[in-house]
Design a protein around this motif. Structure first.
Motif, PDB file in Angstrom:
ATOM      1  N   LEU A   1       0.826  -1.203   0.000  1.00 15.51           N
ATOM      2  CA  LEU A   1       0.000   0.000   0.000  1.00 15.51           C
ATOM      3  C   LEU A   1       0.858   1.249   0.000  1.00 15.51           C
ATOM      4  O   LEU A   1       1.856   1.331   0.715  1.00 15.51           O
ATOM      5  CB  LEU A   1      -0.889   0.005   1.249  1.00 15.51           C
ATOM      6  CG  LEU A   1      -1.940  -1.106   1.327  1.00 15.51           C
ATOM      7  CD1 LEU A   1      -2.438  -1.262   2.756  1.00 15.51           C
ATOM      8  CD2 LEU A   1      -3.092  -0.807   0.386  1.00 15.51           C
TER       9      LEU A   1
ATOM     10  N   LYS B   1       1.580  15.157   8.075  1.00 18.55           N
ATOM     11  CA  LYS B   1       2.005  13.862   7.537  1.00 18.55           C
ATOM     12  C   LYS B   1       1.326  12.676   8.182  1.00 18.55           C
ATOM     13  O   LYS B   1       1.397  11.567   7.659  1.00 18.55           O
ATOM     14  CB  LYS B   1       3.517  13.734   7.641  1.00 18.55           C
ATOM     15  CG  LYS B   1       4.050  13.740   9.072  1.00 18.55           C
ATOM     16  CD  LYS B   1       5.561  13.746   9.098  1.00 18.55           C
ATOM     17  CE  LYS B   1       6.124  15.101   8.748  1.00 18.55           C
ATOM     18  NZ  LYS B   1       5.835  16.140   9.764  1.00 18.55           N
ATOM     19  N   ASN B   2       0.685  12.868   9.343  1.00 22.47           N
ATOM     20  CA  ASN B   2      -0.003  11.740   9.946  1.00 22.47           C
ATOM     21  C   ASN B   2      -1.404  11.525   9.376  1.00 22.47           C
ATOM     22  O   ASN B   2      -2.039  10.513   9.667  1.00 22.47           O
ATOM     23  CB  ASN B   2      -0.025  11.878  11.475  1.00 22.47           C
ATOM     24  CG  ASN B   2      -0.437  13.270  11.904  1.00 22.47           C
ATOM     25  OD1 ASN B   2      -0.876  14.070  11.096  1.00 22.47           O
ATOM     26  ND2 ASN B   2      -0.298  13.563  13.180  1.00 22.47           N
ATOM     27  N   ILE B   3      -1.900  12.440   8.561  1.00 24.38           N
ATOM     28  CA  ILE B   3      -3.198  12.260   7.909  1.00 24.38           C
ATOM     29  C   ILE B   3      -2.928  11.666   6.537  1.00 24.38           C
ATOM     30  O   ILE B   3      -2.671  12.383   5.564  1.00 24.38           O
ATOM     31  CB  ILE B   3      -3.964  13.585   7.805  1.00 24.38           C
ATOM     32  CG1 ILE B   3      -4.108  14.207   9.198  1.00 24.38           C
ATOM     33  CG2 ILE B   3      -5.331  13.354   7.180  1.00 24.38           C
ATOM     34  CD1 ILE B   3      -4.729  15.586   9.189  1.00 24.38           C
ATOM     35  N   GLN B   4      -2.955  10.350   6.473  1.00 26.72           N
ATOM     36  CA  GLN B   4      -2.513   9.630   5.284  1.00 26.72           C
ATOM     37  C   GLN B   4      -3.693   8.997   4.555  1.00 26.72           C
ATOM     38  O   GLN B   4      -4.561   8.390   5.177  1.00 26.72           O
ATOM     39  CB  GLN B   4      -1.493   8.560   5.676  1.00 26.72           C
ATOM     40  CG  GLN B   4      -0.246   9.161   6.309  1.00 26.72           C
ATOM     41  CD  GLN B   4       0.791   8.142   6.717  1.00 26.72           C
ATOM     42  OE1 GLN B   4       0.774   6.998   6.291  1.00 26.72           O
ATOM     43  NE2 GLN B   4       1.725   8.569   7.555  1.00 26.72           N
ATOM     44  N   TYR B   5      -3.678   9.127   3.242  1.00 19.31           N
ATOM     45  CA  TYR B   5      -4.711   8.578   2.376  1.00 19.31           C
ATOM     46  C   TYR B   5      -4.092   7.472   1.530  1.00 19.31           C
ATOM     47  O   TYR B   5      -3.051   7.667   0.907  1.00 19.31           O
ATOM     48  CB  TYR B   5      -5.316   9.673   1.490  1.00 19.31           C
ATOM     49  CG  TYR B   5      -6.049  10.713   2.303  1.00 19.31           C
ATOM     50  CD1 TYR B   5      -5.390  11.812   2.828  1.00 19.31           C
ATOM     51  CD2 TYR B   5      -7.417  10.577   2.558  1.00 19.31           C
ATOM     52  CE1 TYR B   5      -6.067  12.754   3.595  1.00 19.31           C
ATOM     53  CE2 TYR B   5      -8.099  11.512   3.310  1.00 19.31           C
ATOM     54  CZ  TYR B   5      -7.420  12.594   3.835  1.00 19.31           C
ATOM     55  OH  TYR B   5      -8.094  13.521   4.589  1.00 19.31           O
ATOM     56  N   PHE B   6      -4.763   6.329   1.496  1.00 21.17           N
ATOM     57  CA  PHE B   6      -4.195   5.132   0.888  1.00 21.17           C
ATOM     58  C   PHE B   6      -4.720   4.875  -0.512  1.00 21.17           C
ATOM     59  O   PHE B   6      -5.886   5.161  -0.827  1.00 21.17           O
ATOM     60  CB  PHE B   6      -4.510   3.912   1.754  1.00 21.17           C
ATOM     61  CG  PHE B   6      -3.685   3.819   2.998  1.00 21.17           C
ATOM     62  CD1 PHE B   6      -4.026   4.545   4.125  1.00 21.17           C
ATOM     63  CD2 PHE B   6      -2.562   3.013   3.041  1.00 21.17           C
ATOM     64  CE1 PHE B   6      -3.259   4.464   5.283  1.00 21.17           C
ATOM     65  CE2 PHE B   6      -1.794   2.920   4.179  1.00 21.17           C
ATOM     66  CZ  PHE B   6      -2.145   3.656   5.302  1.00 21.17           C
ATOM     67  N   GLY B   7      -3.851   4.279  -1.321  1.00 17.11           N
ATOM     68  CA  GLY B   7      -4.267   3.734  -2.598  1.00 17.11           C
ATOM     69  C   GLY B   7      -4.845   2.347  -2.412  1.00 17.11           C
ATOM     70  O   GLY B   7      -4.902   1.823  -1.295  1.00 17.11           O
TER      71      GLY B   7
END
Lengths: 113, 113
Positions: free
Chosen positions: B90, B99-105
């Motif tokens: 991922l 940077k802690n608000i991460q959106y995943f593929g």
């Protein structure tokens, strides 16, 4: 689609009922927490977050509770719908120079009709 | 507005081979993190890139390497593949300042035979 978690703890809830998913985190230095939803064949989807200076945060149909004393998080889903069926992960983070997310083991939510 | 995109979606390799996975971050994001998710488990942090440099690394061997390009896209390379490298890989993007608000593929499913 391929199953995300074959041997995860499972919570079965009837449609329309409220769901409560629990998570214990490990690092007392963690100051930011996120709940993710992962459907089969997809990446984790951001649901709601909470910072360590809060103990409760509400979103649309979801509420996250944080108990720092016992290092415990919960995700409450109101009026659970079939579309809520997925694997739910909590993630913790120590804000700083670089912020890796540390994920819990996950809970599978099954919504029955 | 495109979200995080990863390619390929599926990949089959044999032991000892090398593989390159690709990620384009969400528009406007400048930070890319990579995670490995074994079946039935939560994602495990591999490393994070910002300004074309590795900023933080998880507990993965040197066989795992990465790169970030000036357009913020990123590659994950794995050398000398082992059967245990079979997993969903991922990519998550974020802003360095959040940077802690991460959106995943959706991930790349790698199977090593």
């Amino acid at each position: 689609g391929e199953s995300v978690g074959l041997h995860l703890p499972t919570l079965s809830v009837q449609e329309g009922d409220n769901s409560i998913i629990n998570c214990a985190y490990s690092n007392s230095a963690s100051d930011y927490f996120i709940w993710y939803k992962q459907e089969s064949g997809k990446g984790p989807q951001f649901i709601i977050d909470i910072r360590s200076n809060m103990d409760k945060r509400q979103g649309q149909r979801v509420t996250v509770l944080l108990n720092k004393t016992v290092k415990h998080l919960s995700l409450q889903i109101a009026a659970t719908q079939p579309g809520d069926s997925a694997v739910y992960f909590c993630a913790e983070c120590v804000s700083g120079t670089a912020s890796k997310l540390t994920f819990g083991t996950g809970t599978r939510l099954q919504v029955t009709l | 507005d495109a979200g995080v995109t990863q390619s390929p979606t599926h990949l089959i390799k044999t032991r000892g081979q090398q593989v390159t996975l690709r990620c384009s971050p969400k528009s406007g994001h400048d930070t890319v993190s990579w995670y490995q998710q074994a079946l039935g488990q939560g994602p495990q942090f591999i490393f994070q890139y910002y300004e074309e440099e590795e900023r933080q690394r998880g507990n993965f061997p040197d066989r795992f390497s990465g790169h970030q390009f000036p357009n913020y896209s990123s590659e994950l390379n794995v050398n000398a593949l082992l059967l245990g490298d079979s997993a969903l890989y991922l990519c998550a993007s974020s802003l360095w300042l959040a940077k802690n608000i991460q959106y995943f593929g959706a991930g790349t499913r790698l199977s090593v035979l």
